[in-house]
Design a protein around this motif. Structure first.
Motif, short mmCIF file in Angstrom:
data_model
loop_
_atom_site.label_atom_id
_atom_site.label_comp_id
_atom_site.label_asym_id
_atom_site.label_seq_id
_atom_site.Cartn_x
_atom_site.Cartn_y
_atom_site.Cartn_z
N ILE A 69 0.83 -1.21 0.00
CA ILE A 69 0.00 0.00 0.00
C ILE A 69 0.87 1.27 0.00
CG2 ILE A 69 -0.32 0.20 2.52
CD1 ILE A 69 -3.24 1.02 1.90
N SER B 81 -7.39 -4.64 -4.42
CA SER B 81 -8.69 -4.15 -4.02
C SER B 81 -8.64 -3.56 -2.61
CB SER B 81 -9.68 -5.31 -4.08
OG SER B 81 -10.92 -4.94 -3.57
N TYR B 82 -7.94 -4.24 -1.71
CA TYR B 82 -7.82 -3.74 -0.33
C TYR B 82 -7.05 -2.42 -0.29
CZ TYR B 82 -9.63 -7.96 1.89
OH TYR B 82 -10.43 -8.98 2.31
N HIS B 83 -5.97 -2.35 -1.06
CA HIS B 83 -5.16 -1.13 -1.01
C HIS B 83 -5.94 0.05 -1.58
CE1 HIS B 83 -1.75 -4.23 -1.20
NE2 HIS B 83 -2.09 -3.99 0.04
N ARG B 84 -6.64 -0.22 -2.66
CA ARG B 84 -7.42 0.86 -3.26
C ARG B 84 -8.52 1.32 -2.30
NH1 ARG B 84 -9.77 -1.29 -8.45
NH2 ARG B 84 -10.65 0.79 -8.60
N SER B 85 -9.19 0.34 -1.69
CA SER B 85 -10.26 0.70 -0.75
C SER B 85 -9.69 1.49 0.44
CB SER B 85 -10.97 -0.54 -0.21
OG SER B 85 -11.62 -1.20 -1.26
N THR C 272 -8.79 4.92 -0.63
CA THR C 272 -10.02 5.67 -0.91
C THR C 272 -10.71 6.09 0.38
OG1 THR C 272 -10.43 4.75 -3.09
CG2 THR C 272 -12.34 5.49 -1.88
N ARG C 273 -10.71 5.21 1.36
CA ARG C 273 -11.34 5.56 2.64
C ARG C 273 -10.60 6.73 3.30
NH1 ARG C 273 -11.93 -0.50 3.42
NH2 ARG C 273 -14.14 -0.82 3.06
N LYS D 169 -10.75 9.82 0.39
CA LYS D 169 -12.04 10.09 -0.24
C LYS D 169 -11.85 10.47 -1.71
CE LYS D 169 -14.04 10.43 4.06
NZ LYS D 169 -13.68 9.11 4.59
N GLU D 170 -10.96 9.78 -2.36
CA GLU D 170 -10.65 10.02 -3.78
C GLU D 170 -10.65 8.69 -4.51
OE1 GLU D 170 -9.71 12.97 -5.55
OE2 GLU D 170 -10.50 13.93 -3.76
N PRO D 171 -10.94 8.72 -5.82
CA PRO D 171 -10.79 7.48 -6.58
C PRO D 171 -9.32 7.08 -6.61
CG PRO D 171 -11.88 9.19 -7.88
CD PRO D 171 -11.35 9.85 -6.65
#
Lengths: 448, 460
Positions: B27, B51-55, B58-59, B62-64
């Protein structure tokens, strides 16, 4: 930028007339795709996570435990042990020499400390490769500590999230049937509701009014002792079929318990679920109670929805969620609010699911399997969508594009199931789509 | 009582990590890569990692967050991930058309022994890398170090790929900012601009992870260090590495590659560390510190003098990443507060040495621990036993804050439950003022909430 991976073309369909939609789904994501999907571990972890009095130990390097630490808003009416994050935190030496000893020490000391009713031990990618005999350790600890210690075969690379659901069901199957306490009449198990924002409690209330007894909650607000005697129920009521159908089929085979696939989202599906259960038990009294319940709830709900519908009528929605069954309910629920679904997709839908969606949608609707941000943004733009319904990774994309958003995933903050849930859903959509912020958004395009 | 499982008695643990104060390497690599313009991070492993790193990112932001994955299957884990990675490189350049792909590994691809260097070579050989497109990579095994190590490794990856020494110096100064927020990177650039110092900063996530709402989703937002800037970094006159853990390895690599001298400084968080940063920058560039910065410092000092009575001897518990903790500890000492408990899941000897320098012999009575059993569970036990006045750290402290009713200021990574960190810096004098305002805010709110009616004061 090319918008669509060529080899993905068959995973996208546009409904044109009345023909059957045919989508090439259930296949692995293309390497390099910015897929919104996750892995086997993720699938197992989200399904078992809500069992609140079990110990959940993740065997692997620390990351997998951190990313799943208390991330589901799945609430408990009692113990909170599931919200703790336990990891064997494997380091380089364990990768070389094996992690069995560390697993054993960690597991036994955690059981001593927390006295859980059972323990789940999740394998991660690396455990699948270094060859730790997790099963043997679990057996050994089970004997020593006298509680069920269940290995979850969830090495990430062994498939997609769907395969993780299956691994979770296999783990649950090992528990079920290990307690022989008899169950009262009209007993059901609820499968596939995870008690996000307390949704399961709403359902419990409905079933209680109908005179139905809930034996095991699998897995929202779940308890090990209940799950162990789940085979004594007369019926399995399965929501989120994608994750729980394996278990329902397994229980049908082993214990002869029939199951019904239901959805608790939207007025139609919610009511149908209750009626089906009442019908199953063949009690006219229960049916009468159910009718009363439904009509009472509807008489409260429909006038409220009408107010939202007035403002939402004619809006267009994009749905992109994990499971396909939910997408189907959402299409119907949106229609009740006068909202047209223009794009619908899922991470893990099956061919039959897409056929159902195809039949439900209006011509012109785009159906998509295992999509990615680029495609979703393109579809939303092309269809002139107003609302996006998705999860954590989709939310900021929708907001950047100036679309309203509703989280229909782990991070929902309000119950979306049941009649109350339908009202909450309508209010969330209303608040987001008609927020005054959108008048300030995208100023550059408006050439200020 | 969410943490009712935490017992007071502290037992020696050697196997167990509970509620970790760290996460895994990839990450960090992904975050660093997002600070390069037109770059798509790529995770060479199973789909879940990506998927986990992106989520998670993002959390926090608060950005894509866009990133590709090699989507490992059972086959790949047996026969190696080469075919997946080559296909991924081809697909990514064809469909997503980034300028750069930044590949990082995962525990899986590391353990099965994939050699990314060799695979990338093969991709080039097979013409999968279009003209002018670049690939950088680094190794990020999750079972070594932590997310901080992953960040540092990707910075090294950037340096392996881009800076070139042309023989003509460009008089610019490289700044490696470490794992800080986009707001911090923006502030560092602003400080340099105010001073009139030309810098090249990498990575730079401002205008990437704090992108404005424009009505379109930009797959590659406009921020990030460009390839031209990264190449020019090889001709810079000096490199400043901010934070030993995140930035020094990169500065060393750059010295070895292009012969650029460097200095490692603490993150410029708080007054002393910012003083050192500003004066070093001024010395190296040969430019005096402008009055406006001196005035900003003066306002910070003024604010501290005004509020000193509320800070004196306040016991603080802090956790998170070593570079931040070192700087925060010094800041707290400067404020006359008392860093009492410090926990970092990231291993490494330097942390303990530097903390001892700051806190004095035997840590001046403070409890400090890092490495694998330094987790939030231990932190909670310490607090249960001895109590404290303030919590300073990432979102995972909220359980302790609630259970023990202790004021809490969020700081570090991840922050999943508040906003602001993307927009308001903690670095520089201005950052120190923001932080101080937050700290005083929660301490004084608590005093207001707890005081008896006769002691409840209008003027504070």
């Amino acid at each position: 930028m090319n918008d669509i991976l060529k080899d993905r073309a068959l995973q996208i369909a546009t409904r044109t007339g009345n023909e059957e939609v045919n989508i090439d789904c259930s296949k692995a994501s293309l390497a390099g795709s910015v897929s919104q999907r996750a892995c086997v571990f993720c699938g197992s972890r989200v399904v078992l996570f809500p069992i609140v009095d079990a110990l959940h130990l993740i065997h692997g390097p620390v990351g997998c435990a951190v990313y799943t630490w208390d991330i589901r808003g799945t609430v408990s009416s009692g113990p909170e042990l599931h919200r703790q994050s336990f990891s064997t935190d494997l380091r380089e030496k364990h990768v070389i020499f094996g992690g069995e000893k560390k697993l054993y020490t960690t597991l036994t000391s955690l059981i001593d400390k927390h006295n859980p009713k059972a323990a789940f031990v999740y394998s991660t990618c690396i455990v699948g490769v270094i060859g730790d005999d997790v099963e043997a350790i679990c057996r050994k600890v089970e004997k020593e500590k006298h509680i069920p210690v269940i290995p979850v075969n969830s090495a990430g690379f062994k498939g997609s999230k769907k395969d993780g659901y299956k691994a979770a069901c296999d783990a649950l199957a090992q528990l079920i049937g290990t307690s022989d306490e008899p169950a009262p009449e009209f007993s059901i198990n609820i499968l596939g509701d995870f008690n996000l924002a307390g949704e399961l409690w709403l359902l419990e209330e409905y079933y209680r009014k109908m005179g139905v007894n809930i034996l095991a909650r699998i897995t929202g607000d779940g308890r090990i002792d209940d799950i162990r005697k789940a085979h004594k129920a007369q019926l399995n009521v399965v929501q989120c079929a994608g994750s729980m159908i394996h278990l329902a089929k397994d229980m049908e085979e082993k214990y002869g318990i029939p199951f019904k696939r239901v959805s608790y989202f939207g007025v139609e599906d919610m009511s149908q679920a209750l009626y089906e259960v009442a019908e199953f038990f063949g009690s006219s009294h229960m049916m009468e109670k159910t009718r009363e319940l439904v009509s009472e709830e509807l008489s409260k709900l429909l006038p409220v929805l009408e107010k939202y519908r007035e403002r939402l009528e004619g809006k267009k929605a994009v749905i992109y969620v994990g499971g396909a069954f939910k997408a189907v309910s959402l299409i119907k629920a949106l229609r009740l609010l006068g909202i047209q679904t223009v794009v619908v997709g899922s991470q893990t839908g099956k061919k039959e699911d897409y056929e159902i969606m195809g039949r439900l949608c209006d011509p012109g609707t785009i159906l998509v399997d295992d999509s990615n941000p680029l495609e979703l943004a393109k579809f939303a733009r092309e269809t002139g969508a107003d609302i996006f319904i998705g999860g954590v990774k989709e939310r900021p994309i929708a907001f950047k594009m100036g679309l309203g958003f509703c989280d229909h995933n782990h991070e929902r903050k309000e119950a979306l199931a049941g009649y109350v849930g339908m009202e909450n859903f309508a209010r969330e959509l209303y608040a987001s789509v008609l927020s005054p912020v959108w008048q300030f958004a995208g100023m550059k395009e408006k050439a200020l | 009582m969410l943490l009712k499982h935490t017992p007071k008695e502290i037992k020696e643990r050697n196997a167990l990590t509970i509620n970790p104060a760290k996460t895994c390497q990839p990450i960090g690599a992904m975050y660093a890569a997002l600070g390069i313009h037109g770059c798509l991070p790529h995770s060479h492993g199973s789909q879940g990692c990506c998927s986990y790193h992106r989520s998670a990112l993002t959390r926090h932001y608060k950005e894509p967050v866009m990133a590709g994955t090699s989507s490992f299957t059972e086959g790949a884990s047996v026969f190696g991930g080469q075919a997946n990675l080559i296909q991924a490189i081809n697909n990514i350049f064809t469909v997503y058309n980034p300028d750069i792909i930044a590949i990082h590994t995962t525990c899986l691809s590391e353990t099965i022994g994939d050699d990314v260097n060799q695979i990338v070579g093969k991709a080039v050989e097979e013409n999968k890398v279009p003209e002018g497109k670049r690939i950088m990579y680094c190794s990020t095994p999750s079972y070594i170090g932590s997310h901080v190590t992953g960040f540092s490794n990707m910075v090294e990856g950037i340096i392996r790929e881009f800076p070139v020494s042309t023989g003509t110096k460009n008089r610019k100064i490289n700044i490696i900012p470490g794992w800080v927020e986009p707001s911090d990177m923006r502030e560092i650039k602003a400080l340099a601009k105010t001073m009139g110092v030309e810098i090249i900063m990498f990575p730079d996530t401002s205008d990437v992870m704090d992108a404005p709402q424009t009505g379109t989703h930009e797959f590659y937002p406009r921020g990030g260090t460009t390839i031209a800037q990264l190449e020019a970094a090889g001709d810079a006159k000096y490199t400043l590495a901010l934070g030993k853990y995140c930035s020094e390895a990169g500065a060393i690599a750059l010295e070895n590659k292009c012969g650029i001298k460097f200095k490692t400084l603490d993150l410029p968080i708080g007054i002393s560390a910012t003083d050192r940063f500003i004066s070093t920058l001024s010395n190296i560039a040969g430019i005096p510190v402008p009055q406006s910065i001196t005035d900003e410092r003066g306002r910070l000092v003024d604010m501290i003098t005004d509020m000193q009575q509320y800070l004196y001897c306040k016991k603080v518990a802090l956790w998170g990443d070593p570079d931040q903790l070192i700087a925060l500890t010094e800041f707290l000492l400067d404020l006359d507060a008392k860093p009492a408990f410090v926990v970092s899941g990231t291993p490494g000897k330097y942390f303990m040495e530097r903390m001892e320098q700051l806190l004095g012999k035997d840590m001046g009575g403070a409890k400090v621990q890092n490495g694998s059993c330094a987790d939030m569970f231990l932190m909670h036990q310490w607090i249960k036993n001895e109590g404290c006045d303030l919590l300073l750290g990432n979102t995972y402290g909220k359980y302790i804050a609630r259970d023990e009713n202790i004021p809490f200021v969020r700081m570090g990574f991840p922050i999943y439950d508040r906003v602001g960190h993307s927009y308001f810096p903690t670095v520089g004098y201005k950052g120190a003022m923001y932080m101080l305002e937050k700290i005083l805010g929660v301490l004084m709110d608590k005093q207001d909430a707890d005081s008896s009616e006769e002691a409840f004061e209008l003027v504070m």
